[in-house]
Design an enzyme around this catalytic site. Structure first.
Site, PDB file in Angstrom:
ATOM      1  N   ARG A 431     126.927 -44.742  52.074  1.00 50.46           N
ATOM      2  CA  ARG A 431     125.598 -44.783  53.048  1.00 50.46           C
ATOM      3  C   ARG A 431     126.071 -45.637  54.167  1.00 50.46           C
ATOM      4  O   ARG A 431     127.055 -46.258  54.335  1.00 50.46           O
ATOM      5  CB  ARG A 431     124.809 -45.726  52.085  1.00 50.46           C
ATOM      6  CG  ARG A 431     124.185 -45.106  50.934  1.00 50.46           C
ATOM      7  CD  ARG A 431     123.553 -45.955  50.036  1.00 50.46           C
ATOM      8  NE  ARG A 431     122.830 -45.549  49.017  1.00 50.46           N
ATOM      9  CZ  ARG A 431     123.886 -45.655  47.882  1.00 50.46           C
ATOM     10  NH1 ARG A 431     124.894 -46.046  47.908  1.00 50.46           N
ATOM     11  NH2 ARG A 431     123.064 -45.217  46.699  1.00 50.46           N
ATOM     12  N   GLU A 556     102.616 -20.729  37.003  1.00 52.04           N
ATOM     13  CA  GLU A 556     102.032 -19.256  37.044  1.00 52.04           C
ATOM     14  C   GLU A 556     100.714 -18.909  37.140  1.00 52.04           C
ATOM     15  O   GLU A 556     100.330 -17.701  37.595  1.00 52.04           O
ATOM     16  CB  GLU A 556     102.929 -18.743  35.847  1.00 52.04           C
ATOM     17  CG  GLU A 556     102.234 -18.992  34.346  1.00 52.04           C
ATOM     18  CD  GLU A 556     103.121 -18.598  33.130  1.00 52.04           C
ATOM     19  OE1 GLU A 556     103.861 -17.621  33.292  1.00 52.04           O
ATOM     20  OE2 GLU A 556     102.478 -18.992  32.037  1.00 52.04           O
ATOM     21  N   GLU A 643     105.492 -34.646  33.760  1.00 51.79           N
ATOM     22  CA  GLU A 643     106.448 -34.723  34.881  1.00 51.79           C
ATOM     23  C   GLU A 643     105.797 -34.529  36.201  1.00 51.79           C
ATOM     24  O   GLU A 643     106.162 -35.134  37.357  1.00 51.79           O
ATOM     25  CB  GLU A 643     107.422 -33.166  34.811  1.00 51.79           C
ATOM     26  CG  GLU A 643     106.264 -32.015  35.255  1.00 51.79           C
ATOM     27  CD  GLU A 643     105.593 -31.437  34.093  1.00 51.79           C
ATOM     28  OE1 GLU A 643     104.820 -30.330  34.309  1.00 51.79           O
ATOM     29  OE2 GLU A 643     105.308 -32.325  33.223  1.00 51.79           O
ATOM     30  N   ASP A 644     104.452 -34.267  36.289  1.00 53.74           N
ATOM     31  CA  ASP A 644     103.434 -34.448  37.328  1.00 53.74           C
ATOM     32  C   ASP A 644     103.409 -35.929  37.835  1.00 53.74           C
ATOM     33  O   ASP A 644     103.638 -36.405  39.036  1.00 53.74           O
ATOM     34  CB  ASP A 644     102.118 -33.960  37.123  1.00 53.74           C
ATOM     35  CG  ASP A 644     102.206 -32.336  37.344  1.00 53.74           C
ATOM     36  OD1 ASP A 644     102.794 -31.841  38.071  1.00 53.74           O
ATOM     37  OD2 ASP A 644     101.584 -31.663  36.419  1.00 53.74           O
TER      38      ASP A 644
END
Length: 735
Positions: A431, A556, A643-644
């Protein structure tokens, strides 16, 4: 002739008399003339205007040749050589890089022995390493090794001092003279000299130490860490005290100090002199002699008055209401006051000559602190008065950034130490100081993703640039049917018609193989099918196929029109560091159950945008998989729609900002059963319970709740206004 001799004799006699009266007193001071030693006490002159001059030092203080308890330069050098026998160590000479080539940067903790005492602070350090993504239980995979022996307190008068460390570490087969080892230390030496003697030979080990003296510090090898108390939080930590409504930066007091005054010994000189700058108005300097067992034996004439004045002010109130805080050295170079001032947005004025500042290898302290000189104390007030208000505000903001990024918890202190070492291994992928000293900080700017600031979503505004003008649609398919369902066909066609779509990726997460390429709809953009592993976290894997900055994450069964996609992408390009999307959720604190709640009810406040239909930067895929430990990803894979929540918490933790909801033609509302008796066994009830559990477990891991609520929704200009449709850019959104 006789008269001439007489005048010569009188002149010679007068010269001797003058020499005797005016020079004799000085001649008697020489050792060869008087036989007395040069240490004879000097009689300081009595000035005729003494009553008009302010006394800044007692004659006894001026005549002192230094505190007899202070170590001489020879003694300091001998103590240094006894500890730092490998004082010329550098990463190139005392670190085996080959151990890091096969498995990368992995850290191994020595197993703890039975009945081995550990201080609370060292227990937190070891726990932070175990929570790190670099931890490995296998020493064969390790690149760096850390002792289970508590080496934090090396004051042999302390109750936490561990004896016979040399004998213990020599018996470790992995020790290897300290090579590839990291040793933590907060306190070294003891009364009266407080040298940096640790009481054992560190060999070729890297030393992460508080109160590091620059003469003993090995640049590019050792690491200076801050001194923190045993009550310092393990993770999360309290936020800084600077709020948006605390502008202008001018406060009640300009410069303050409140603390102990050492009457004797090392560190006493600086604190004893602080009363000289006290004016009782905008500069408040308060000290007390009332500490220690025998303070009354050493008390001076100022002690009684100082003790009374000391009780008149509250320390926390002074921190809140002062612009600058004096941070003098204590018995050692560092003090707890340094972190206290950072958190309070009270700009530290450092009076600790020779202190190697914490993480100075990465942090630019010239933007957050004023480094003073102990010998020039009287110049400090005029120095801080000359700092322009705009720069004062910049200093205060930087203190808050540094506190939150690197110092607010033991986790951050330890992880910063590890990241600095990791950067040394691959300098071409390390970095820059820009990344370390700019939001969100070095811990959240992963060099494995990029070392160029323009590739991260946080720096577009600072650099005057914009993200790419195309996006990648990423559709997660979980349908077990062998043929494609109608919703995903319509979704692919709608997204492919967007003028901003570059490609479509379908993550196939079914046990059955995906349909052949002939059954997929024909699109104007490339369509690629990626075989998933059947895990919920697969959707956030940093796939090499994603080349655009923007990712449109879709389920989906999501229903979106081309206009909705276009408008959401235009909004995201203005806020590339945030999640921008359609279906939303919110969180709240339940005071009865004393835990966080999760709801899908339509309210005026949102804090989560579901990744079933949302734009975000592709960097968050790398951050999700590389920054977060394996345990959190396993948690996500085991709970529904977790996961959201995790992705939203991660982005909020990085940006400190809420997601953005954009208008949607069709409203999607998740059906959540009421939490009443008899519904706990339903599938919907279990799903809702898992979401609640996920939210609370993630908040516990982060140590606080990162989610930020918002009442903002962005609509197109003239949205639903009673004007001609021809004047509207996205008329289909209203159908």
């Amino acid at each position: 002739m006789q008269t001439r001799k007489k005048y010569i004799f009188l002149t010679f006699l007068a010269s001797w008399l003058l020499l005797f009266f005016f020079g004799g007193d000085q001649l008697r001071r020489f050792a060869f003339f008087s036989g007395r030693k040069a240490e004879a006490r000097r009689n300081w002159p009595h000035w005729t205007d003494r009553s008009l001059l302010k006394s800044f030092a007692d004659p006894e203080e001026l005549q002192s040749n230094g505190d007899p308890s202070l170590a001489s330069p020879w003694e300091r050098r001998a103590a240094r050589l006894s500890v730092y026998k490998n004082s010329r160590c550098r990463m190139e000479t005392c670190f085996d890089f080959s151990k890091c080539e096969k498995n990368g940067f992995k850290v191994f903790l020595y197993p703890r022995e039975r009945d081995q005492p550990l201080s609370e602070s060292y227990s937190k350090i070891l726990a932070s390493i175990e929570r790190s993504r670099y931890y490995t239980p296998n020493p064969a995979e390790a690149c760096l090794f850390i002792l289970s022996i508590d080496t934090l307190d090396r004051d042999h008068l302390s109750g936490q001092y561990v004896r016979n460390v040399d004998e213990k570490i020599r018996g470790f087969p992995l020790w290897n003279g300290g090579r590839n080892h990291l040793i933590f230390n907060l306190y070294s030496g003891t009364w009266p000299n407080y040298t940096e003697d640790l009481g054992f030979d560190i060999g070729q080990a890297i030393l992460a130490k508080a109160s590091f003296y620059t003469e003993n510090f090995r640049p590019g090898f050792d690491i200076s860490i801050p001194l923190f108390s045993k009550d310092h939080p393990q993770r999360g930590g309290e936020r800084g005290w600077l709020y948006q409504d605390s502008i202008p930066p001018k406060k009640k007091y300009l410069l303050v100090f409140k603390g102990k005054r050492y009457l004797t010994g090392i560190g006493s000189g600086t604190r004893n002199a602080l009363h000289h700058i006290h004016n009782g108005k905008d500069i408040v300097s308060l000290t007390t002699c009332k500490h220690g067992k025998d303070w009354e034996k050493h008390k001076d004439t100022r002690c009684d008055k100082d003790n009374v004045d000391y009780e008149k002010f509250d320390y926390q109130e002074l921190l809140h209401n002062s612009t600058f805080c004096i941070v003098p050295r204590g018995r050692r170079l560092g003090s707890f006051r340094f972190l206290e001032a950072l958190q309070a947005a009270c700009i530290p004025v450092l009076l600790s000559d020779g202190w190697e500042l914490p993480f100075a290898e990465a942090i630019d302290w010239s933007k957050a602190a004023v480094v003073g000189n102990e010998r020039l104390l009287l110049q400090i007030p005029s120095t801080v008065r000359c700092i322009h208000p705009e720069r004062v505000l910049a200093f205060q903001q930087q203190t808050q950034f540094l506190w939150d990024a690197y110092f607010s918890s033991v986790d951050k202190i330890v992880h910063t130490t590890l990241e600095i070492i990791k950067d040394r291994l691959l300098l071409h992928r390390s970095r820059s100081r820009f990344l370390w000293n700019t939001l969100p900080g070095g811990l959240l700017a992963l060099p494995d993703f990029s070392t160029h600031p323009g590739d991260f979503p946080f720096y577009y505004l600072q650099r005057g640039s914009s993200p790419s003008e195309k996006f990648t649609a990423f559709i997660r398919a979980v349908s077990p049917a062998s043929s494609l369902s109608q919703p995903i066909l319509r979704l692919i066609q709608a997204v492919s018609r967007s003028q901003y779509c570059a490609q479509i990726l379908v993550l196939w997460s079914c046990e059955k193989p995906p349909p052949p390429s002939g059954k997929w709809p024909q699109t104007t953009v490339p369509l690629t099918v990626i075989q998933g592993r059947g895990k919920l976290s697969d959707r956030f894997f940093p796939y090499a196929a994603i080349q655009t900055d923007a990712v449109l994450s879709l389920d989906e069964d999501t229903s979106l029109s081309t206009s909705e996609v276009d408008f959401a992408f235009v909004v995201w390009r203005s806020f590339p560091e945030r999640i921008v999307g359609f279906p939303t959720r919110s969180h709240f604190w339940d005071p009865e159950q004393r835990r966080w709640g999760y709801t899908s009810k339509w309210t005026n406040e949102i804090s989560i945008v579901l990744t079933a239909a949302a734009f975000y930067h592709r960097y968050y895929h790398s951050l999700f998989m590389e920054f977060l430990p394996v345990g959190l990803r396993e948690l996500v894979d085991g709970l529904a729609t977790c996961e959201d929540i995790l992705m939203n918490i991660l982005v909020a933790a990085v940006t400190k900002l809420p997601p953005i909801k954009v208008t949607q033609r069709k409203q999607h509302k998740e059906t959540v059963p009421q939490q009443v008796k008899g519904t706990a066994g339903t599938a919907g009830g279990r799903r809702f319970s898992q979401q609640q559990d996920c939210l609370n477990r993630l908040a516990d891991w982060f140590g606080y709740m990162p989610l930020v609520p918002s009442q903002l929704r962005l609509d197109p200009v003239l949205f639903k206004d009673q004007v001609s449709v021809l004047r509207k850019k996205y008329p289909r959104l209203e159908k």
